[in-house]
Design a protein around this motif. Structure first.
Motif, PDB file in Angstrom:
ATOM      1  N   ILE A 188      52.523  18.574 -28.552  1.00  0.00           N
ATOM      2  CA  ILE A 188      52.655  19.159 -27.217  1.00  0.00           C
ATOM      3  C   ILE A 188      51.281  19.342 -26.581  1.00  0.00           C
ATOM      4  O   ILE A 188      51.063  19.000 -25.412  1.00  0.00           O
ATOM      5  CB  ILE A 188      53.399  20.506 -27.285  1.00  0.00           C
ATOM      6  N   LEU A 189      50.322  19.856 -27.356  1.00  0.00           N
ATOM      7  CA  LEU A 189      48.974  20.081 -26.835  1.00  0.00           C
ATOM      8  C   LEU A 189      48.290  18.773 -26.468  1.00  0.00           C
ATOM      9  O   LEU A 189      47.627  18.669 -25.430  1.00  0.00           O
ATOM     10  CB  LEU A 189      48.146  20.840 -27.868  1.00  0.00           C
ATOM     11  N   LEU A 190      48.474  17.752 -27.306  1.00  0.00           N
ATOM     12  CA  LEU A 190      47.836  16.460 -27.063  1.00  0.00           C
ATOM     13  C   LEU A 190      48.372  15.789 -25.808  1.00  0.00           C
ATOM     14  O   LEU A 190      47.618  15.454 -24.887  1.00  0.00           O
ATOM     15  CB  LEU A 190      48.022  15.550 -28.273  1.00  0.00           C
ATOM     16  N   ILE A 191      49.689  15.593 -25.769  1.00  0.00           N
ATOM     17  CA  ILE A 191      50.277  14.874 -24.633  1.00  0.00           C
ATOM     18  C   ILE A 191      50.197  15.718 -23.368  1.00  0.00           C
ATOM     19  O   ILE A 191      49.945  15.208 -22.273  1.00  0.00           O
ATOM     20  CB  ILE A 191      51.732  14.459 -24.930  1.00  0.00           C
ATOM     21  N   GLY A 192      50.420  17.035 -23.508  1.00  0.00           N
ATOM     22  CA  GLY A 192      50.298  17.912 -22.352  1.00  0.00           C
ATOM     23  C   GLY A 192      48.896  17.917 -21.793  1.00  0.00           C
ATOM     24  O   GLY A 192      48.694  17.891 -20.574  1.00  0.00           O
TER      25      GLY A 192
ATOM     26  N   ILE B 145      45.062  16.221 -17.520  1.00  0.00           N
ATOM     27  CA  ILE B 145      43.780  15.643 -17.117  1.00  0.00           C
ATOM     28  C   ILE B 145      43.955  14.388 -16.260  1.00  0.00           C
ATOM     29  O   ILE B 145      43.299  14.228 -15.227  1.00  0.00           O
ATOM     30  CB  ILE B 145      42.930  15.307 -18.364  1.00  0.00           C
ATOM     31  N   LEU B 146      44.864  13.500 -16.683  1.00  0.00           N
ATOM     32  CA  LEU B 146      45.002  12.206 -16.020  1.00  0.00           C
ATOM     33  C   LEU B 146      46.072  12.151 -14.937  1.00  0.00           C
ATOM     34  O   LEU B 146      45.913  11.464 -13.927  1.00  0.00           O
ATOM     35  CB  LEU B 146      45.295  11.125 -17.069  1.00  0.00           C
ATOM     36  N   PHE B 147      47.205  12.859 -15.165  1.00  0.00           N
ATOM     37  CA  PHE B 147      48.325  12.787 -14.220  1.00  0.00           C
ATOM     38  C   PHE B 147      48.880  14.184 -13.937  1.00  0.00           C
ATOM     39  O   PHE B 147      50.032  14.474 -14.265  1.00  0.00           O
ATOM     40  CB  PHE B 147      49.435  11.891 -14.764  1.00  0.00           C
TER      41      PHE B 147
ATOM     42  N   LEU C 177      58.302  18.846 -19.878  1.00  0.00           N
ATOM     43  CA  LEU C 177      58.100  18.826 -18.432  1.00  0.00           C
ATOM     44  C   LEU C 177      56.656  18.451 -18.119  1.00  0.00           C
ATOM     45  O   LEU C 177      56.193  18.566 -17.004  1.00  0.00           O
ATOM     46  CB  LEU C 177      58.428  20.200 -17.831  1.00  0.00           C
ATOM     47  N   TRP C 178      55.938  17.986 -19.135  1.00  0.00           N
ATOM     48  CA  TRP C 178      54.564  17.552 -18.970  1.00  0.00           C
ATOM     49  C   TRP C 178      54.433  16.063 -19.235  1.00  0.00           C
ATOM     50  O   TRP C 178      53.409  15.465 -19.030  1.00  0.00           O
ATOM     51  CB  TRP C 178      53.649  18.277 -19.958  1.00  0.00           C
ATOM     52  N   GLY C 179      55.518  15.435 -19.715  1.00  0.00           N
ATOM     53  CA  GLY C 179      55.453  14.110 -20.312  1.00  0.00           C
ATOM     54  C   GLY C 179      54.818  13.035 -19.443  1.00  0.00           C
ATOM     55  O   GLY C 179      54.976  13.014 -18.225  1.00  0.00           O
ATOM     56  N   LEU C 180      54.108  12.134 -20.096  1.00  0.00           N
ATOM     57  CA  LEU C 180      53.491  11.018 -19.400  1.00  0.00           C
ATOM     58  C   LEU C 180      54.529  10.125 -18.730  1.00  0.00           C
ATOM     59  O   LEU C 180      54.208   9.390 -17.802  1.00  0.00           O
ATOM     60  CB  LEU C 180      52.662  10.193 -20.394  1.00  0.00           C
ATOM     61  N   HIS C 181      55.776  10.193 -19.207  1.00  0.00           N
ATOM     62  CA  HIS C 181      56.811   9.345 -18.595  1.00  0.00           C
ATOM     63  C   HIS C 181      57.059   9.722 -17.150  1.00  0.00           C
ATOM     64  O   HIS C 181      57.649   8.940 -16.381  1.00  0.00           O
ATOM     65  CB  HIS C 181      58.123   9.480 -19.373  1.00  0.00           C
ATOM     66  N   ASN C 182      56.616  10.908 -16.726  1.00  0.00           N
ATOM     67  CA  ASN C 182      56.833  11.338 -15.342  1.00  0.00           C
ATOM     68  C   ASN C 182      56.056  10.525 -14.326  1.00  0.00           C
ATOM     69  O   ASN C 182      56.264  10.653 -13.125  1.00  0.00           O
ATOM     70  CB  ASN C 182      56.477  12.825 -15.194  1.00  0.00           C
TER      71      ASN C 182
END
Length: 218
Positions: A87-91, A96-98, A211-216
């Motif tokens: 969660i910490l990594l992907i969040g 930072i990026l999106f 609700l933080w996922g890069l898939h968004n």
């Protein structure tokens, strides 16, 4: 005998997944949700509870087949901490990026803690991961390949979301298909965690807060 038992269980899961998929198509593509009559809404609600939640599978495996939750891989609290670094990594990467892809504030402000838990865990993470682990484990045994089952079930899960994405994109099937492929990587992640730890707890925690996922960005 054992393999025949697993095949029967697999067909039960496939039946439930098929019904659930048809319900998604019916609800998000075929009908107008705003004009549907009350009796039909009640019928759909009951079908959703039975097949999408999925009560049918829980009754079949726990009450009829007499498995314990640990036997079928839907419980095992000791590995819950595995979810935290993911969660910490992907969040963190998303922030930072999106940052526009993060939806925590929106759901928190509009739905509160109760809505957040209902949306993230009750209606999505728990039912989807129960079905996923039952489907993936049985298919892996029947195909004699955990890796093929892992990919196939993750792909089916992603494609099941096409009706939802079609509804959100005002009928754009191409965008809906691309969005479905966009969530495949996280489906593969959750499927891997379910198999690796023989418990859906880590994947449910990650899925429920997704609700933080890069898939968004798709």
């Amino acid at each position: 005998m054992g393999n025949q038992k697993t095949k029967k269980e697999l067909w039960i899961v496939i039946f439930v997944v098929t019904i659930a998929s048809l319900l998604f198509v019916f609800w998000f593509i075929i009908i107008d949700q705003n004009s549907i009559n009350r009796p039909l809404k009640i019928i759909f609600f009951l079908l959703r509870i039975v097949f999408i939640f999925p009560v049918f599978l829980l009754v079949y495996f726990l009450a009829i087949k007499k498995y314990t939750p640990k036997d079928i891989g839907i419980w095992g609290i000791k590995c819950w901490y595995v979810s935290l670094p993911i969660i910490l990594l992907i969040g963190g990467v998303t922030y930072i990026l999106f940052p526009e892809g993060m939806q925590f504030q929106y759901y928190w402000q509009n739905n509160g803690i109760t809505g957040f838990i209902l949306f993230g865990f009750i209606t999505a993470a728990i039912p989807e991961e129960i079905t996923r682990t039952l489907f993936q484990s049985r298919l892996g045994i029947v195909l004699n390949s955990k890796s093929i089952a892992w990919f196939m079930v993750s792909l089916v899960w992603a494609l099941q979301h096409i009706p939802i994405f079609v509804s959100r994109s005002a009928g754009d099937y191409y965008s809906a298909f691309i969005s479905a492929l966009g969530i495949l990587p996280i489906g593969l992640l959750w499927g891997y965690l379910n198999e690796r730890y023989k418990s859906i707890v880590p994947s449910v925690i990650i899925h429920g807060t997704n609700l933080w996922g890069l898939h968004n960005i798709f």
